[in-house]
Design an enzyme around this catalytic site. Sequence first.
Site, PDB file in Angstrom:
ATOM      1  N   GLU A 135       5.622   1.960  -5.803  1.00 36.60           N
ATOM      2  CA  GLU A 135       4.360   2.710  -5.864  1.00 36.60           C
ATOM      3  C   GLU A 135       4.289   3.865  -6.966  1.00 36.60           C
ATOM      4  OE1 GLU A 135       3.405   4.312  -1.856  1.00 36.60           O
ATOM      5  OE2 GLU A 135       2.686   2.117  -1.053  1.00 36.60           O
ATOM      6  N   HIS A 144      -6.727  11.150  -2.774  1.00 35.49           N
ATOM      7  CA  HIS A 144      -6.079   9.631  -3.222  1.00 35.49           C
ATOM      8  C   HIS A 144      -7.092   9.011  -4.198  1.00 35.49           C
ATOM      9  CE1 HIS A 144      -4.698   5.349  -2.646  1.00 35.49           C
ATOM     10  NE2 HIS A 144      -3.880   5.976  -1.935  1.00 35.49           N
ATOM     11  N   ARG A 183      -0.471  10.222  -8.624  1.00 32.08           N
ATOM     12  CA  ARG A 183      -1.824  10.029  -7.823  1.00 32.08           C
ATOM     13  C   ARG A 183      -2.540  11.158  -8.486  1.00 32.08           C
ATOM     14  NH1 ARG A 183      -0.505   9.412  -1.330  1.00 32.08           N
ATOM     15  NH2 ARG A 183      -0.093   7.512  -1.442  1.00 32.08           N
ATOM     16  N   HIS A 198      -7.030  13.356   0.822  1.00 30.94           N
ATOM     17  CA  HIS A 198      -6.049  12.506   1.463  1.00 30.94           C
ATOM     18  C   HIS A 198      -5.009  13.333   2.160  1.00 30.94           C
ATOM     19  CE1 HIS A 198      -3.866   8.923   2.300  1.00 30.94           C
ATOM     20  NE2 HIS A 198      -3.025   9.289   1.628  1.00 30.94           N
ATOM     21  N   ARG A 200       2.271  15.161  -3.933  1.00 38.34           N
ATOM     22  CA  ARG A 200       3.012  14.567  -3.003  1.00 38.34           C
ATOM     23  C   ARG A 200       3.132  13.246  -3.815  1.00 38.34           C
ATOM     24  NH1 ARG A 200       2.579  10.473   0.483  1.00 38.34           N
ATOM     25  NH2 ARG A 200       0.194  10.764   0.900  1.00 38.34           N
TER      26      ARG A 200
END
Length: 535
Positions: free
Chosen positions: A121, A240, A286, A347, A382
């Site tokens: 990811e 997100h 992100r 998110h 994060r």
Amino acid sequence: MTQSIEHRCDVLIIGSGAAGLSMALQLADHCQVIVLSKGPIAEGSTYYAQGGIAAVFDEDDSIDAHVADTLDAGAGLCEEAAVRFTASRAKQAMEWLIQFGVPFDQEKGPKGQTRYHLTREGGHSHRRILHAADATGKAVQTTLVDAVRAHPNIHIFERYNAIDLIRSKQQRQRLVGAYVWNRNREHVETIRARFLALATGGASKVYQYTSNPDVASGDGIAMAWRAGCDVANMEFNQFHPTCLYHPEARNFLITEALRGEGALLKRPDGSRFMPAFDERAELAPRDIVARAIDYEMKRLGADCMYLDISHKPADFIVKHFPTIYRKCRSLGIDITRQPIPVVPAAHYSCGGVVTDLNAKTTLENLYAVGEVAYTGLHGANRMASNSLLECVVFAHAGAAHIISRLNEFESEEKVAPWDESQVTNSDEEVVIQHNWHELRLFMWDYVGIVRTNKRLERALRRIELLQQEIHEYYSHFRVSNNLLELRNLVQVAELIVRCAITRKESRGLHYNLDFPEPSAPSGPTVLTPDPVTDH
């Protein structure tokens, strides 16, 4: 008048996601545990987590690489000790979940051996994400729920809201329990406990658009602040990048693993845009991807952007992303042939209640685990799939610390029952609904992906007015689910805005047009409450 009810336990855990249930299972062989769940025990952010959990299982990967990737994603604000603590315990934590039966996907290796299938990811330099198809959180949650229900020392209180933590009158840095609202009986009860742990998740419900379930209303952060705990880095709200944009699919997440497997972000005309924003393109962290989507939407006046994986074989897509495939198909979108309309949505809360590496807060016997906590792991952003990992690692650390202290705190201090003799039932529920919608809308408009000083100051003025209204309402009427959540959301909104105003730079998830560059040196934004008075 209804008779007051008091429950007693060794450890009260408020919250029933991966963090709370993992801690309960670690503790249960040593003491009596109550797990408080606001709704059904399976409901919560864990259940809806799709992507997976990061841990070093590949021989070509390393803990040092996991640490380096996390530090890079955190934009210089991660606390390295917390990052290394988490990464070095990741494999052990995953093996613990596997022992309970979490069905992580497996595959055949090059020599025919069975191994765990690892995906990649954004922000990760290696494939290190264990997953159960694209419904990892559901697999983790249901496995832990089954184990918790089977343990005789764990007592589950479903449909209970925590109202406030109760401080000792004899030792002001210690708690003696909590007031809780039994939603089944619509009555306030008391739970006395020697130790308490907050595992209530984050506060993304403070925003109009969120990927989180309805229970994510910042309860633990607000309660801890009112009890006297420090909070930190509340300005870092992760949006997100890719939530499904469809009127019938509110808060449905499109996992980052799609981009890890080659999905491309495109404008409405089909052209890509991420390479112009970052050399890592769709695999950038992100915060970068969310800002790029937000920028393109505003520049073009578009309602959404598009995530396209249709260039991959159809059987590959259906096998690896069955949940997303079925959901989109039910809405008339065939992701094997069509791009997915996506928008950013609130998110994850990277900040929270300050804890040490034992998950202990600044109060003597209060712990915080999971998204409610600020451990130093996430910094200003994060990295994908570090969240469920943090839940399990710090749940184990907190439980071990509590077990080592079980002989402490034998006080028999009495707790006054909840007093509602001066309040009545509300006939103005519309006030709560109006304030609720106003708060979430102006937080989205003023304290969203891109901020300015003027927007933040405007938001703070609105919050202060709402706080006055809500305090007056709370003082005169009996509690309800919506009132308790609104009271907590407004408190969390204030903390977010105060932290955002304090940070005179742009870094990670906090982007202020008046301070567009990062400044050095930089550290966490820590807020300390005024001296606490009794509730």
